[in-house]
Design an enzyme around this catalytic site. Sequence first.
Site, mmCIF file in Angstrom:
data_model
loop_
_atom_site.group_PDB
_atom_site.id
_atom_site.type_symbol
_atom_site.label_atom_id
_atom_site.label_comp_id
_atom_site.label_asym_id
_atom_site.label_seq_id
_atom_site.Cartn_x
_atom_site.Cartn_y
_atom_site.Cartn_z
ATOM 1 N N GLY A 200 0.843 -1.171 -0.011
ATOM 2 C CA GLY A 200 0.213 0.132 -0.013
ATOM 3 C C GLY A 200 0.698 1.333 0.059
ATOM 4 N N ALA A 201 0.200 2.386 0.361
ATOM 5 C CA ALA A 201 0.973 3.628 0.323
ATOM 6 C C ALA A 201 1.293 3.841 -0.900
ATOM 7 C CB ALA A 201 2.056 3.673 1.218
ATOM 8 N N GLY B 228 5.431 5.107 -8.501
ATOM 9 C CA GLY B 228 6.188 3.447 -9.096
ATOM 10 C C GLY B 228 5.248 2.661 -9.145
ATOM 11 N N HIS B 229 4.207 2.569 -8.026
ATOM 12 C CA HIS B 229 3.112 1.277 -8.291
ATOM 13 C C HIS B 229 2.479 1.151 -9.387
ATOM 14 C CE1 HIS B 229 3.734 1.449 -3.684
ATOM 15 N NE2 HIS B 229 4.144 0.346 -3.817
ATOM 16 N N GLN C 53 8.333 -9.114 7.911
ATOM 17 C CA GLN C 53 9.300 -8.870 7.264
ATOM 18 C C GLN C 53 9.943 -7.427 8.014
ATOM 19 O OE1 GLN C 53 6.980 -8.279 3.360
ATOM 20 N NE2 GLN C 53 8.388 -6.527 3.037
ATOM 21 N N LYS D 8 13.710 -1.612 -7.892
ATOM 22 C CA LYS D 8 14.131 -0.611 -6.683
ATOM 23 C C LYS D 8 14.686 -1.919 -5.588
ATOM 24 C CE LYS D 8 12.158 1.786 -3.548
ATOM 25 N NZ LYS D 8 12.689 1.260 -2.211
ATOM 26 N N ASP D 9 13.817 -2.753 -5.307
ATOM 27 C CA ASP D 9 14.149 -3.704 -4.351
ATOM 28 C C ASP D 9 14.941 -4.865 -4.985
ATOM 29 O OD1 ASP D 9 12.838 -2.888 -1.660
ATOM 30 O OD2 ASP D 9 11.598 -2.375 -3.535
ATOM 31 N N SER E 12 9.435 5.855 -3.460
ATOM 32 C CA SER E 12 9.194 4.843 -2.457
ATOM 33 C C SER E 12 8.399 5.301 -1.367
ATOM 34 C CB SER E 12 10.622 4.695 -1.686
ATOM 35 O OG SER E 12 10.462 4.140 -0.305
HETATM 36 O O1 PAF Z 1 7.985 -4.825 -1.974
HETATM 37 C C1 PAF Z 1 7.107 -5.015 -1.108
HETATM 38 O O2 PAF Z 1 6.122 -4.107 -1.199
HETATM 39 C C2 PAF Z 1 7.066 -5.948 -0.202
HETATM 40 O O3 PAF Z 1 8.192 -6.333 0.146
HETATM 41 C C3 PAF Z 1 6.261 -7.291 -0.828
HETATM 42 C C4 PAF Z 1 6.773 -7.830 -1.969
HETATM 43 C C5 PAF Z 1 4.690 -6.734 -1.129
HETATM 44 C C6 PAF Z 1 6.047 -8.258 -0.027
HETATM 45 O O4 PAF Z 1 5.426 -7.978 1.221
#
Ligand code: PAF
Length: 257
Positions: A28-29, A33-34, A58, A146-147, A182
């Site tokens: 969310g948020a 980028g999303h 996480q 990015k990740d 981000s």
């Molecule tokens: O990159 C993210 O937003 C998170 O790590 C993910 C892949 C949704 C897992 O919680």
Amino acid sequence: MQIAKTFDDINSLKKENPGRIAFVPTMGALHKGHLSLIQLAKNHGDQVIVSIFVNPTQFAPNEDFDSYPRDIEKDAKMLSSEGVNILFIPTNEVIYPNGYNSEIKAKEAAKGLETDFRPHFFDGVVNVVNRLFSAVKPDIAIFGEKDFQQLQVIREMVETLNLPIEIIGAPIARDEYGLALSSRNTYLSKDELKIARTLNVVLRNTAITKDYETAKSRLLSNGFDKVDYIKQRWGRVLGAAWVGGTRLIDNVEITDF
Ligand code: PAF
């Protein structure tokens, strides 16, 4: 846009929405980028499913799980106007019905870099992504570059578990100064934002010089408070550094001149 909260909801909505399912897991948020991930999902699939779930496993106890930005109404509006078919918003109980036990472990790709500083992170990610995959059963799933290490960890998980899912990496969306977009950028003050915007410049320069120590001191002299790492892997220079209480990550491709 239809809303699913449980595995059963997803199953019945999927029957109403035939075709190749492209899935975008998020916390969310949502930002531009999303939206670029969703665009890619639309290009590759017939139906787009987005999940919003802030995954507790996480985050370490000292991290920003409680303060992580959440605005489900705003996110849902944005997704609906982007033409997303199904929004999956599970609760903790739906994802972790038997508590936070981790069934699978992240492997080779998780070694070093982020794991040196956030040892809990990738086990949390592979477990939640695997559970989201078993709910959604997508044909395609999109993750941001990015990740970059996360993307490699997920590719490795899909290969190891032999999941019939095509993983697509989406190019990093950046602001006009090159700062990688981000959800955590909302934590930055005006002054911190100026500092943050130098990270991509230093990484790009380092992709040419390959001088990782100078990169670290340049970031510190630009105003970063701490540099976790600047390292080369997968043909990229990857970095993580702190401005005040905000940890930023970014990476750039190494192109040989
Ligand atoms: O990159 C993210 O937003 C998170 O790590 C993910 C892949 C949704 C897992 O919680």
